[in-house]
Design an enzyme around this catalytic site. Sequence first.
Site, PDB file in Angstrom:
ATOM      1  CB  SER A 198       3.017   1.634   0.283  1.00 10.23           C
ATOM      2  OG  SER A 198       1.798   2.143   0.778  1.00 10.23           O
ATOM      3  CG  ASP A 201       0.181   1.892  -3.131  1.00 14.96           C
ATOM      4  OD1 ASP A 201       1.335   1.969  -2.690  1.00 14.96           O
ATOM      5  OD2 ASP A 201      -0.615   0.992  -2.817  1.00 14.96           O
TER       6      ASP A 201
END
Length: 313
Positions: free
Chosen positions: A82, A198
Site C-alpha cells: 500500500s 490492497d
Amino acid sequence: MQRRNFLGAGAAALLAACSFGPKPGTLATTPETPAVAPTVPPRPIKIGLALGGGAARGFAHIGVIKALEAQGIHPELVTGTSAGAVVAALYASGMSGFQLNKLALTMDEAAIADWALPFGTRFGGWLKGEALQNYVNKLIANRPIEAMKLPLGIVATDLKTGQGILFRRGNTGQAVRASSSVPGVFQPVSIQGHDYVDGGLVEPVPVDSARAMGADFVIAVNISAEPSSQKSNGQSGVLLQTTAIMGQSISKMALARADVVIRPDLPDMGGSDFASRNRAILAGEQATAAVMASLRDKLAQARLRPAGTVAAQ
C-alpha cells in the site's frame, strides 16, 4: 692444598647444577602455549526493508530511510504494501532519503486523485487509481519492477481468491496502484485477467515477502496505529479503519518474524492527513534513532549466525 680446594669447589658447583636439572626418570618440556579459539569472521548478510501500509502515515517511511542512510545502513532489497509500496518503488529506483523528503514536500495529493464518475462502477470505489499509477511511473522513468536498482517486491491481494501476490516483474506503477487499492476507496486493478486490491488485507507489513526475496535480516516499519486511537469520521475514514482492524492480528504475527521493528509514533494522525507529512517524516527519523543501538547489535549478531537461521524474538 689449593688443588683440593679447587676440586671441592668444582664438585659443589656440579652438584648445585644437577639439583636444578630434570629429576631422574623425567624429561624436560617447554611450557604449552594456551589454546586460542578460532575466530569466526563476520559473514555478509542481505538486509531487507519491509515497508507497511497506512495511507498518509506512509510519509514516516521516508524518515526511516533517511535515518538508516545517515548511519550507513543501506538495505539490499525492499518490499512494500500500500503506502509502503509507493515509497518502496521510489527508493528502489535509486532515490535517496533526502530526495524522497524533497519530493514529499512538493507533492500535491491532487496529482494522485482521479475521481471515478459516475460512482456506480462494477466494484465501486471513488478513485480509479490511474493517476497514482502514472505519478509513480513518471517519477521512475517508466522502469519495470525488474529493472530497479534495488530488488523490489510489491504486495497485492487477488480479489477472487483472497491470496496475496508478490509482484517482482511488470509495470511498477500498476503494481503500486494494485497494492494501494483499498476496497471502497480505489477501484480494483485488473492485471492479466485478475482483479487486485490492497495488499494490506494479506500482508500489512511485508516481512515474509522480504524473506522470500532472500533477506537474511529484515527491518520492518509498522506505520499502522491501534484502531482505538484513530478517527473514523466519514465513509473513507470508516473504510480505512476497517482495513486497519482486519490487518491488526496479521501484522502481529508477521512482525514477530522481523529482526527489528520500527514503529513511528503517530497516534493521532489519520490515514488521509496529508497535511501532517512533515510530522510523519520526523516521527520516522525519531523512531529509527530510538532503536539504532539495538539494530546495530542485532546486525552484528546476525553476521555471526549460520546462514539461513533467524534470530529468536
